[in-house]
Design a protein around this motif. Structure first.
Motif, PDB file in Angstrom:
ATOM      1  N   ARG A 123       0.831  -1.217   0.000  1.00  0.00           N
ATOM      2  CA  ARG A 123       0.000   0.000   0.000  1.00  0.00           C
ATOM      3  C   ARG A 123       0.859   1.258   0.000  1.00  0.00           C
ATOM      4  NH1 ARG A 123      -2.827  -2.469   4.143  1.00  0.00           N
ATOM      5  NH2 ARG A 123      -1.944  -0.998   5.631  1.00  0.00           N
ATOM      6  N   ASN A 124       2.085   1.132   0.494  1.00  0.00           N
ATOM      7  CA  ASN A 124       2.964   2.289   0.595  1.00  0.00           C
ATOM      8  C   ASN A 124       4.037   2.321  -0.490  1.00  0.00           C
ATOM      9  OD1 ASN A 124       2.374   4.060   3.149  1.00  0.00           O
ATOM     10  ND2 ASN A 124       1.819   1.950   3.631  1.00  0.00           N
ATOM     11  N   GLY A 125       3.753   1.669  -1.612  1.00  0.00           N
ATOM     12  CA  GLY A 125       4.583   1.820  -2.800  1.00  0.00           C
ATOM     13  C   GLY A 125       5.712   0.832  -2.967  1.00  0.00           C
ATOM     14  N   PHE A 126       5.812  -0.176  -2.109  1.00  0.00           N
ATOM     15  CA  PHE A 126       6.875  -1.163  -2.231  1.00  0.00           C
ATOM     16  C   PHE A 126       6.431  -2.287  -3.158  1.00  0.00           C
ATOM     17  CE2 PHE A 126       8.125   1.110   1.461  1.00  0.00           C
ATOM     18  CZ  PHE A 126       9.495   0.923   1.620  1.00  0.00           C
ATOM     19  N   ALA A 127       7.387  -2.817  -3.897  1.00  0.00           N
ATOM     20  CA  ALA A 127       7.133  -3.938  -4.802  1.00  0.00           C
ATOM     21  C   ALA A 127       7.935  -5.144  -4.333  1.00  0.00           C
ATOM     22  CB  ALA A 127       7.540  -3.570  -6.224  1.00  0.00           C
ATOM     23  N   ARG A 128       7.403  -6.318  -4.640  1.00  0.00           N
ATOM     24  CA  ARG A 128       8.125  -7.554  -4.329  1.00  0.00           C
ATOM     25  C   ARG A 128       9.317  -7.658  -5.264  1.00  0.00           C
ATOM     26  NH1 ARG A 128       3.748 -11.795  -2.299  1.00  0.00           N
ATOM     27  NH2 ARG A 128       2.234 -10.290  -1.495  1.00  0.00           N
ATOM     28  N   ALA A 129      10.463  -8.026  -4.688  1.00  0.00           N
ATOM     29  CA  ALA A 129      11.696  -8.049  -5.478  1.00  0.00           C
ATOM     30  C   ALA A 129      12.439  -9.381  -5.349  1.00  0.00           C
ATOM     31  CB  ALA A 129      12.605  -6.895  -5.047  1.00  0.00           C
ATOM     32  N   GLY A 130      11.789 -10.408  -4.831  1.00  0.00           N
ATOM     33  CA  GLY A 130      12.428 -11.717  -4.749  1.00  0.00           C
ATOM     34  C   GLY A 130      12.296 -12.341  -3.383  1.00  0.00           C
ATOM     35  N   ASP A 131      12.792 -13.561  -3.298  1.00  0.00           N
ATOM     36  CA  ASP A 131      12.745 -14.338  -2.066  1.00  0.00           C
ATOM     37  C   ASP A 131      14.138 -14.443  -1.466  1.00  0.00           C
ATOM     38  OD1 ASP A 131       9.991 -14.968  -2.376  1.00  0.00           O
ATOM     39  OD2 ASP A 131      10.526 -16.501  -3.822  1.00  0.00           O
ATOM     40  N   ASP A 132      14.175 -14.624  -0.151  1.00  0.00           N
ATOM     41  CA  ASP A 132      15.450 -14.768   0.540  1.00  0.00           C
ATOM     42  C   ASP A 132      15.185 -15.536   1.833  1.00  0.00           C
ATOM     43  OD1 ASP A 132      18.152 -14.508   1.140  1.00  0.00           O
ATOM     44  OD2 ASP A 132      18.169 -12.333   0.923  1.00  0.00           O
ATOM     45  N   VAL A 133      16.225 -15.697   2.620  1.00  0.00           N
ATOM     46  CA  VAL A 133      16.130 -16.330   3.931  1.00  0.00           C
ATOM     47  C   VAL A 133      16.788 -15.394   4.925  1.00  0.00           C
ATOM     48  CG1 VAL A 133      16.860 -18.306   5.320  1.00  0.00           C
ATOM     49  CG2 VAL A 133      16.154 -18.649   2.947  1.00  0.00           C
ATOM     50  N   ASN A 134      16.124 -15.160   6.051  1.00  0.00           N
ATOM     51  CA  ASN A 134      16.693 -14.317   7.084  1.00  0.00           C
ATOM     52  C   ASN A 134      17.962 -14.994   7.613  1.00  0.00           C
ATOM     53  OD1 ASN A 134      17.253 -13.490   9.893  1.00  0.00           O
ATOM     54  ND2 ASN A 134      15.467 -12.191   9.617  1.00  0.00           N
ATOM     55  N   PRO A 135      19.113 -14.312   7.554  1.00  0.00           N
ATOM     56  CA  PRO A 135      20.364 -14.946   7.962  1.00  0.00           C
ATOM     57  C   PRO A 135      20.426 -15.269   9.456  1.00  0.00           C
ATOM     58  CG  PRO A 135      20.715 -12.627   7.457  1.00  0.00           C
ATOM     59  CD  PRO A 135      19.304 -12.939   7.090  1.00  0.00           C
ATOM     60  N   THR A 136      19.643 -14.585  10.266  1.00  0.00           N
ATOM     61  CA  THR A 136      19.651 -14.828  11.704  1.00  0.00           C
ATOM     62  C   THR A 136      18.699 -15.942  12.102  1.00  0.00           C
ATOM     63  OG1 THR A 136      20.185 -12.500  12.069  1.00  0.00           O
ATOM     64  CG2 THR A 136      19.366 -13.730  13.957  1.00  0.00           C
ATOM     65  N   SER A 137      17.457 -15.852  11.626  1.00  0.00           N
ATOM     66  CA  SER A 137      16.430 -16.804  12.067  1.00  0.00           C
ATOM     67  C   SER A 137      16.268 -18.003  11.145  1.00  0.00           C
ATOM     68  CB  SER A 137      15.084 -16.095  12.174  1.00  0.00           C
ATOM     69  OG  SER A 137      14.608 -15.750  10.878  1.00  0.00           O
ATOM     70  N   GLY A 138      16.709 -17.861   9.889  1.00  0.00           N
ATOM     71  CA  GLY A 138      16.508 -18.919   8.909  1.00  0.00           C
ATOM     72  C   GLY A 138      15.103 -18.948   8.332  1.00  0.00           C
ATOM     73  N   ARG A 139      14.278 -17.974   8.709  1.00  0.00           N
ATOM     74  CA  ARG A 139      12.900 -17.910   8.221  1.00  0.00           C
ATOM     75  C   ARG A 139      12.876 -17.386   6.785  1.00  0.00           C
ATOM     76  NH1 ARG A 139       9.075 -17.836  12.570  1.00  0.00           N
ATOM     77  NH2 ARG A 139       7.581 -16.876  11.175  1.00  0.00           N
ATOM     78  N   PRO A 140      11.930 -17.870   5.962  1.00  0.00           N
ATOM     79  CA  PRO A 140      11.799 -17.334   4.607  1.00  0.00           C
ATOM     80  C   PRO A 140      11.287 -15.898   4.643  1.00  0.00           C
ATOM     81  CG  PRO A 140      10.123 -19.016   5.027  1.00  0.00           C
ATOM     82  CD  PRO A 140      10.999 -18.943   6.238  1.00  0.00           C
ATOM     83  N   VAL A 141      11.915 -15.060   3.848  1.00  0.00           N
ATOM     84  CA  VAL A 141      11.544 -13.646   3.779  1.00  0.00           C
ATOM     85  C   VAL A 141      11.334 -13.227   2.335  1.00  0.00           C
ATOM     86  CG1 VAL A 141      12.654 -12.954   5.955  1.00  0.00           C
ATOM     87  CG2 VAL A 141      13.970 -12.926   3.836  1.00  0.00           C
ATOM     88  N   LEU A 142      10.647 -12.134   2.197  1.00  0.00           N
ATOM     89  CA  LEU A 142      10.379 -11.531   0.906  1.00  0.00           C
ATOM     90  C   LEU A 142      11.196 -10.245   0.821  1.00  0.00           C
ATOM     91  CD1 LEU A 142       8.563 -11.538  -1.652  1.00  0.00           C
ATOM     92  CD2 LEU A 142       6.866 -10.283  -0.296  1.00  0.00           C
ATOM     93  N   LYS A 143      11.941 -10.088  -0.263  1.00  0.00           N
ATOM     94  CA  LYS A 143      12.627  -8.821  -0.506  1.00  0.00           C
ATOM     95  C   LYS A 143      11.604  -7.863  -1.085  1.00  0.00           C
ATOM     96  CE  LYS A 143      16.960 -10.966  -1.978  1.00  0.00           C
ATOM     97  NZ  LYS A 143      17.897 -11.085  -3.111  1.00  0.00           N
ATOM     98  N   MET A 144      11.619  -6.638  -0.595  1.00  0.00           N
ATOM     99  CA  MET A 144      10.736  -5.610  -1.125  1.00  0.00           C
ATOM    100  C   MET A 144      11.550  -4.360  -1.357  1.00  0.00           C
ATOM    101  SD  MET A 144       7.128  -6.255   0.863  1.00  0.00           S
ATOM    102  CE  MET A 144       6.149  -5.625  -0.528  1.00  0.00           C
ATOM    103  N   GLU A 145      11.096  -3.568  -2.338  1.00  0.00           N
ATOM    104  CA  GLU A 145      11.814  -2.323  -2.623  1.00  0.00           C
ATOM    105  C   GLU A 145      10.862  -1.227  -3.031  1.00  0.00           C
ATOM    106  OE1 GLU A 145      14.588  -3.210  -5.746  1.00  0.00           O
ATOM    107  OE2 GLU A 145      13.033  -3.408  -7.247  1.00  0.00           O
ATOM    108  N   TRP A 146      11.259  -0.020  -2.698  1.00  0.00           N
ATOM    109  CA  TRP A 146      10.563   1.192  -3.130  1.00  0.00           C
ATOM    110  C   TRP A 146      11.545   1.999  -3.965  1.00  0.00           C
ATOM    111  CZ3 TRP A 146      12.169   6.183  -1.889  1.00  0.00           C
ATOM    112  CH2 TRP A 146      11.342   7.200  -2.371  1.00  0.00           C
ATOM    113  N   LYS A 147      11.086   2.379  -5.134  1.00  0.00           N
ATOM    114  CA  LYS A 147      11.882   3.259  -6.005  1.00  0.00           C
ATOM    115  C   LYS A 147      11.055   4.499  -6.282  1.00  0.00           C
ATOM    116  CE  LYS A 147      15.284   0.353  -7.033  1.00  0.00           C
ATOM    117  NZ  LYS A 147      16.574   0.528  -6.474  1.00  0.00           N
ATOM    118  N   PRO A 148      11.697   5.666  -6.253  1.00  0.00           N
ATOM    119  CA  PRO A 148      10.935   6.917  -6.517  1.00  0.00           C
ATOM    120  C   PRO A 148      10.438   6.990  -7.954  1.00  0.00           C
ATOM    121  CG  PRO A 148      13.286   7.368  -6.269  1.00  0.00           C
ATOM    122  CD  PRO A 148      13.094   5.913  -6.012  1.00  0.00           C
TER     123      PRO A 148
END
Length: 148
Positions: A123-148
């Motif tokens: 809702r605040n302008g971020f787009a999905r930019a890929g999948d990753d894994v949190n290096p600390t917890s090992g949980r699956p995470v989503l990369k998100m990015e906002w570009k002007p």
């Protein structure tokens, strides 16, 4: 109730910020014992975030109700808002401040199972930019990015 306002983090905010982190994450993930992670978090806060990131806090009625961290590369590591203020303008104002501080773009990682946060970022302008894994917890995470 007074208006919410933003200001730069100050060293005397540390205890309130750490407590807020603990309460917020415990509410979001009740199955995880965040009390057991407090010493790790305090160390990370002091050594990794405070010296390397801009931190902006949200206050209302002289209480810290949220904060955002954004580093010089535009990485938003933490956006934390007191659960009593979820749905208020606090998170949006903090994200807008992160965008102002990093006008070339903002990136972040969000837990894939945190649908509420993902919807908020979209809702605040971020787009999905890929999948990753949190290096600390090992949980699956989503990369998100906002570009002007």
């Amino acid at each position: 109730m007074s208006a919410l306002h933003l200001r730069p983090y100050r060293p005397e905010d540390e205890a309130a910020a750490i407590d807020l982190w603990h309460r917020t994450w415990q509410q979001a993930y009740p199955q995880i014992d965040f009390a057991a992670r407090l010493e790790w978090w305090r160390e990370r806060w002091r050594k990794d975030l405070v010296p390397k990131a801009s931190i902006v806090v949200a206050e209302q009625d002289n209480a810290l109700i949220g904060f955002v961290t954004i580093d010089g590369e535009g990485y938003l590591d933490q956006l934390v808002v007191d659960p009593q203020h979820w749905g208020s303008d606090a998170a949006r104002l903090l994200v807008d401040e992160a965008k102002r501080l990093s006008p070339a773009g903002v990136t972040l990682l969000v837990n894939k199972d945190n649908a509420r946060a993902i919807r908020f970022y979209e809702r605040n302008g971020f787009a999905r930019a890929g999948d990753d894994v949190n290096p600390t917890s090992g949980r699956p995470v989503l990369k998100m990015e906002w570009k002007p």
